[in-house]
Motif scaffolding. Sequence first.
Motif, mmCIF file in Angstrom:
data_model
loop_
_atom_site.group_PDB
_atom_site.id
_atom_site.type_symbol
_atom_site.label_atom_id
_atom_site.label_comp_id
_atom_site.label_asym_id
_atom_site.label_seq_id
_atom_site.Cartn_x
_atom_site.Cartn_y
_atom_site.Cartn_z
ATOM 1 N N CYS A 172 26.207 18.330 40.229
ATOM 2 C CA CYS A 172 26.241 18.230 41.685
ATOM 3 C C CYS A 172 27.281 19.208 42.223
ATOM 4 N N ALA A 173 26.875 20.057 43.177
ATOM 5 C CA ALA A 173 27.800 21.000 43.800
ATOM 6 C C ALA A 173 28.662 20.245 44.809
ATOM 7 N N ARG A 174 29.891 19.980 44.443
ATOM 8 C CA ARG A 174 30.801 19.222 45.303
ATOM 9 C C ARG A 174 31.468 20.097 46.351
ATOM 10 N N ARG A 175 31.686 21.349 46.010
ATOM 11 C CA ARG A 175 32.297 22.267 46.974
ATOM 12 C C ARG A 175 31.787 23.682 46.699
ATOM 13 N N ARG A 176 31.344 24.333 47.721
ATOM 14 C CA ARG A 176 30.832 25.691 47.591
ATOM 15 C C ARG A 176 31.992 26.683 47.526
ATOM 16 N N ALA A 177 31.918 27.623 46.616
ATOM 17 C CA ALA A 177 32.966 28.631 46.493
ATOM 18 C C ALA A 177 32.928 29.589 47.675
ATOM 19 N N VAL A 178 34.094 30.043 48.070
ATOM 20 C CA VAL A 178 34.212 31.036 49.133
ATOM 21 C C VAL A 178 34.305 32.421 48.491
ATOM 22 N N LYS A 179 33.455 33.323 48.923
ATOM 23 C CA LYS A 179 33.435 34.664 48.347
ATOM 24 C C LYS A 179 34.720 35.401 48.667
ATOM 25 N N SER A 180 35.310 35.989 47.644
ATOM 26 C CA SER A 180 36.571 36.700 47.808
ATOM 27 C C SER A 180 36.343 38.194 47.967
ATOM 28 N N SER A 181 37.143 38.800 48.799
ATOM 29 C CA SER A 181 37.124 40.257 48.943
ATOM 30 C C SER A 181 38.438 40.862 48.473
ATOM 31 N N ASN A 182 39.315 40.011 47.933
ATOM 32 C CA ASN A 182 40.632 40.450 47.475
ATOM 33 C C ASN A 182 40.650 40.519 45.953
ATOM 34 N N LEU A 183 39.945 41.503 45.409
ATOM 35 C CA LEU A 183 39.804 41.628 43.965
ATOM 36 C C LEU A 183 40.768 42.676 43.410
ATOM 37 N N ASP A 184 41.118 42.522 42.150
ATOM 38 C CA ASP A 184 42.039 43.439 41.473
ATOM 39 C C ASP A 184 41.217 44.497 40.744
ATOM 40 N N SER A 185 41.106 45.676 41.338
ATOM 41 C CA SER A 185 40.270 46.740 40.769
ATOM 42 C C SER A 185 40.734 47.148 39.381
ATOM 43 N N GLU A 186 42.030 47.200 39.181
ATOM 44 C CA GLU A 186 42.555 47.598 37.870
ATOM 45 C C GLU A 186 42.171 46.584 36.797
ATOM 46 N N LYS A 187 42.206 45.310 37.157
ATOM 47 C CA LYS A 187 41.837 44.261 36.205
ATOM 48 C C LYS A 187 40.332 44.291 35.918
ATOM 49 N N GLN A 188 39.534 44.623 36.915
ATOM 50 C CA GLN A 188 38.102 44.780 36.695
ATOM 51 C C GLN A 188 37.829 45.939 35.736
ATOM 52 N N LEU A 189 38.509 47.034 35.941
ATOM 53 C CA LEU A 189 38.300 48.201 35.081
ATOM 54 C C LEU A 189 38.787 47.951 33.657
ATOM 55 N N ALA A 190 39.732 47.035 33.489
ATOM 56 C CA ALA A 190 40.201 46.701 32.146
ATOM 57 C C ALA A 190 39.095 46.077 31.308
ATOM 58 N N VAL A 191 38.132 45.449 31.976
ATOM 59 C CA VAL A 191 37.001 44.837 31.266
ATOM 60 C C VAL A 191 36.014 45.906 30.794
ATOM 61 N N VAL A 192 35.985 47.020 31.497
ATOM 62 C CA VAL A 192 35.011 48.078 31.222
ATOM 63 C C VAL A 192 35.515 48.952 30.076
ATOM 64 N N PRO A 193 34.709 49.204 29.035
ATOM 65 C CA PRO A 193 35.163 50.016 27.900
ATOM 66 C C PRO A 193 35.351 51.484 28.260
ATOM 67 N N LYS A 194 36.137 52.142 27.447
ATOM 68 C CA LYS A 194 36.465 53.547 27.688
ATOM 69 C C LYS A 194 35.215 54.416 27.768
ATOM 70 N N GLN A 195 34.254 54.178 26.889
ATOM 71 C CA GLN A 195 33.039 54.997 26.857
ATOM 72 C C GLN A 195 32.295 54.957 28.188
ATOM 73 N N TYR A 196 32.234 53.770 28.799
ATOM 74 C CA TYR A 196 31.549 53.633 30.081
ATOM 75 C C TYR A 196 32.304 54.377 31.172
ATOM 76 N N LEU A 197 33.632 54.294 31.126
ATOM 77 C CA LEU A 197 34.434 55.011 32.119
ATOM 78 C C LEU A 197 34.267 56.524 31.967
ATOM 79 N N CYS A 198 34.187 56.999 30.728
ATOM 80 C CA CYS A 198 33.967 58.429 30.496
ATOM 81 C C CYS A 198 32.647 58.877 31.111
#
Length: 271
Positions: A172-198
């Motif tokens: 049961c969905a008790r509370r709907r999540a609020v979409k965030s626009s305050n994301l950490d770009s550096e932390k997102q890129l840390a997930v992406v492998p070097k080959q993809y960034l190249c």
Amino acid sequence: MDSKVAYIGGLADTAQHLYDAYSTVMSEKSLSGVLDAILGEQRNDYPQTTARDLINRIVLGSYPNEATIKANFINGILLPQSPKTVSIFELPIGRSRVDMCKVNGHSAAYEIKTDLDTFYRLEGQLRDYFDVFETVYVVTSELRWRELPDYVPDTCGIYSYQQQEDGSYKFCARRRAVKSSNLDSEKQLAVVPKQYLCSLLNRDGRGISKASLVKICLEEHDCNEINRLFKRYLKQRYGCYWDRFRELQPEIYEIDYQWFYRYGLSPQTVY
């Protein structure tokens, strides 16, 4: 599989012992030996079916651990969504590992806290997830969702679950999540492998570190672009895993979901 609607409940300790002794790659003979060792003569009181099937029924009906709740959450919430949605098991994020996440038009993370878990690590986990995903949810039991710690922000969504008479779980969905626009770009890129960034930056990668590539990417792309790149990477990297899992899922026992997602082998080969 019939086992998906024919659960056996009321055997908490037995179910835990069976789960601890179980492995997806064990043969039917080995699993039968596990059942004999744990159930003893009482095995004759159970349905005459394969050892793997019986273990799955008992575990799902009586041992609500992370694997059980995750399998039911996949069945009830994630699989019914659009085929274009890609779901991912156990993605490393910062110092955490998110139980389930998905990406389609937007990204979402789901952290499962069963009645067997504590909330000890939840604060750090949520911090990591909110830095990377547009929406974040905690999935916990009907008994505990009102007891979530105060540090769980109002922007965090909540799913509760409760076991039904047939052994399955209703969410049961008790509370709907609020979409965030305050994301950490550096932390997102840390997930992406070097080959993809190249590939993204049109560089061959020789003589340049991933940290340097991340810095270049941060300079050349704004946060909205990086968020789109992050989601596109997840879909490209894990889409084949999810598509294969969706294809195999009708023939997979729930306690084996994560294993088959990872390896993608045919159930006929393993079972």
